[in-house]
Enzyme design. Structure first.
Site, PDB file in Angstrom:
ATOM      1  N   SER A  84       6.529  43.485  -6.721  1.00 12.97           N
ATOM      2  CA  SER A  84       7.192  44.543  -7.498  1.00 12.97           C
ATOM      3  C   SER A  84       8.060  43.992  -8.627  1.00 12.97           C
ATOM      4  CB  SER A  84       7.984  45.479  -6.583  1.00 12.97           C
ATOM      5  OG  SER A  84       7.119  46.094  -5.644  1.00 12.97           O
TER       6      SER A  84
ATOM      7  N   HIS B 220      -3.503  34.936  -1.204  1.00 12.44           N
ATOM      8  CA  HIS B 220      -2.744  36.164  -1.440  1.00 12.44           C
ATOM      9  C   HIS B 220      -2.642  36.925  -0.117  1.00 12.44           C
ATOM     10  CE1 HIS B 220      -1.682  40.131  -2.907  1.00 12.44           C
ATOM     11  NE2 HIS B 220      -1.293  39.538  -4.031  1.00 12.44           N
TER      12      HIS B 220
ATOM     13  N   GLU C  77       5.694  35.398  -2.359  1.00 12.45           N
ATOM     14  CA  GLU C  77       5.497  36.841  -2.440  1.00 12.45           C
ATOM     15  C   GLU C  77       5.831  37.478  -1.093  1.00 12.45           C
ATOM     16  OE1 GLU C  77       2.626  37.937  -5.769  1.00 12.45           O
ATOM     17  OE2 GLU C  77       1.384  37.490  -4.045  1.00 12.45           O
TER      18      GLU C  77
ATOM     19  N   LYS D   7      -6.117  42.353  -9.431  1.00 12.16           N
ATOM     20  CA  LYS D   7      -6.717  42.781  -8.154  1.00 12.16           C
ATOM     21  C   LYS D   7      -8.072  43.473  -8.392  1.00 12.16           C
ATOM     22  CE  LYS D   7      -2.102  43.270  -6.308  1.00 12.16           C
ATOM     23  NZ  LYS D   7      -1.277  43.706  -5.210  1.00 12.16           N
TER      24      LYS D   7
ATOM     25  N   ASN E 123      -2.127  39.472 -11.883  1.00 12.63           N
ATOM     26  CA  ASN E 123      -3.189  39.627 -10.883  1.00 12.63           C
ATOM     27  C   ASN E 123      -3.691  41.066 -10.955  1.00 12.63           C
ATOM     28  OD1 ASN E 123      -4.774  39.775  -8.601  1.00 12.63           O
ATOM     29  ND2 ASN E 123      -3.078  39.635  -7.138  1.00 12.63           N
TER      30      ASN E 123
ATOM     31  N   GLU F   8      -3.030  39.859   0.632  1.00 14.27           N
ATOM     32  CA  GLU F   8      -4.118  40.817   0.890  1.00 14.27           C
ATOM     33  C   GLU F   8      -5.347  40.102   1.440  1.00 14.27           C
ATOM     34  OE1 GLU F   8      -3.991  42.532  -3.017  1.00 14.27           O
ATOM     35  OE2 GLU F   8      -2.044  43.418  -2.561  1.00 14.27           O
TER      36      GLU F   8
ATOM     37  N   GLY G  58       3.567  45.662  -4.113  1.00 12.71           N
ATOM     38  CA  GLY G  58       3.043  47.005  -4.333  1.00 12.71           C
ATOM     39  C   GLY G  58       3.898  48.107  -3.733  1.00 12.71           C
TER      40      GLY G  58
HETATM   41  C1  PEP Z   1       0.668  40.820  -6.169  1.00 10.18           C
HETATM   42  O1  PEP Z   1      -0.208  41.482  -5.641  1.00 10.18           O
HETATM   43  O2  PEP Z   1       0.528  39.583  -6.305  1.00 10.18           O
HETATM   44  C2  PEP Z   1       1.856  41.510  -6.623  1.00 10.18           C
HETATM   45  C3  PEP Z   1       2.918  40.804  -6.882  1.00 10.18           C
HETATM   46  O3  PEP Z   1       1.756  42.871  -6.722  1.00 10.18           O
HETATM   47  P1  PEP Z   1       2.882  43.875  -7.298  1.00 10.18           P
HETATM   48  O4  PEP Z   1       3.473  43.235  -8.524  1.00 10.18           O
HETATM   49  O5  PEP Z   1       2.142  45.129  -7.600  1.00 10.18           O
HETATM   50  O6  PEP Z   1       3.900  44.040  -6.220  1.00 10.18           O
END
Ligand code: PEP
Length: 259
Positions: free
Chosen positions: A216, A98, A170, A11, A9, A100, A176
């Site tokens: 992460s 997601h 997630e 973003k 992703n 976000e 992040g």
């Molecule tokens: C995400 O935004 O779906 C995600 C998993 O981000 P990160 O790997 O940066 O934590």
């Protein structure tokens, strides 16, 4: 055995030239990996989808997903992008819900259920994201929160359509932040989600559905997360912006797949 999936992703990152450079670097590295057995999905921002779907056809090494779509079918919705438009660009996957989008754009489970419907109607697969915030985990409410997100946003699908869906767990506190869920925490939630799929559908759907971990996940921790029995790969944010790291994660997922 379920095949593993690694989805990147991107973003809202990268200019067109940077995206072009990243995807070419990724393809060069994927070329070196003759044993790449997992399914690779790349989810760029909307303006770069066509560049990637063109490359997908040429190279046959990855699939392309969008990061969002409209809950509406078509019409006077300035700034929106419909699932039908995505499908017309040969996009096959779409991330829905997601954290976000839930947090910054007010997307509720009810709106997300509509988005899931548009994706399914257009013969694409939703990558439906669920996960609790830190306060919810600390209060011991993480199972309840994830259950509600699934029941309201995804489990309205009928028995056949659920087979097209992918679920991404997630935990919001891990996205992040550099703070990854432990493999045990991931496994516990993935097993719970699989059990919910069994209760709402049947054993066959539960055995078939892919549940990805996100938060992460990187080249250093992918193997231990993906070796958990109910973790079928990952949704990768920051580490998908570095070709070396992303391809290393794909390679680790592939290694865990038996011949
Ligand atoms: C995400 O935004 O779906 C995600 C998993 O981000 P990160 O790997 O940066 O934590």
């Amino acid at each position: 055995m379920r095949s593993k999936i690694v989805a990147g992703n991107w973003k809202m990152n990268l200019t067109f030239d940077e995206a072009d450079e990243l995807v070419n670097d990724m393809l060069d590295r994927l070329d070196e990996e003759h044993e790449m057995k997992c399914e690779v999905i790349v989810c760029p921002p909307f303006p770069y989808l066509e560049m990637l779907t063109d490359m997908e056809y040429e190279e046959q090494k990855f699939n392309v997903g969008a990061q969002n779509c409209s809950a509406y079918d078509k019409g006077a919705y300035t700034g929106e992008v419909s699932a039908k438009m995505l499908k017309s660009l040969d996009v096959d996957y779409c991330i829905i819900g997601h954290s976000e989008r839930r947090k910054y754009f007010g997307e509720t489970n009810e709106i997300l259920a509509e988005k899931v419907n548009r994706v399914i109607e257009n013969n694409m697969s939703p990558i439906y994201c669920v996960g609790e915030v830190l306060e919810e985990r600390e209060a011991g409410r993480h199972f309840e929160v994830v259950k509600e997100q699934l029941e309201k946003g995804l489990f309205h699908l009928d028995g056949d359509a659920i087979y097209d869906a992918i679920i991404a767990y997630e935990p919001v506190w891990a996205i992040g932040t550099g703070k990854t869920a432990t493999p045990e925490q991931a496994q516990e939630m993935h097993a719970y989600i699989r059990q919910l799929v069994k209760e709402h559908y049947d054993q066959a759907a539960a055995d078939d559905i892919r549940i990805l971990y996100g938060g992460s996940c990187n080249a250093k921790n992918a193997t231990e997360l993906f070796s958990q029995p109910d973790v079928d790969g990952g949704l990768i944010g920051s580490a998908s912006l570095k070709a070396e790291d992303f391809v290393s994660i794909c390679k680790q997922a592939s290694k865990l797949m038996k011949d």
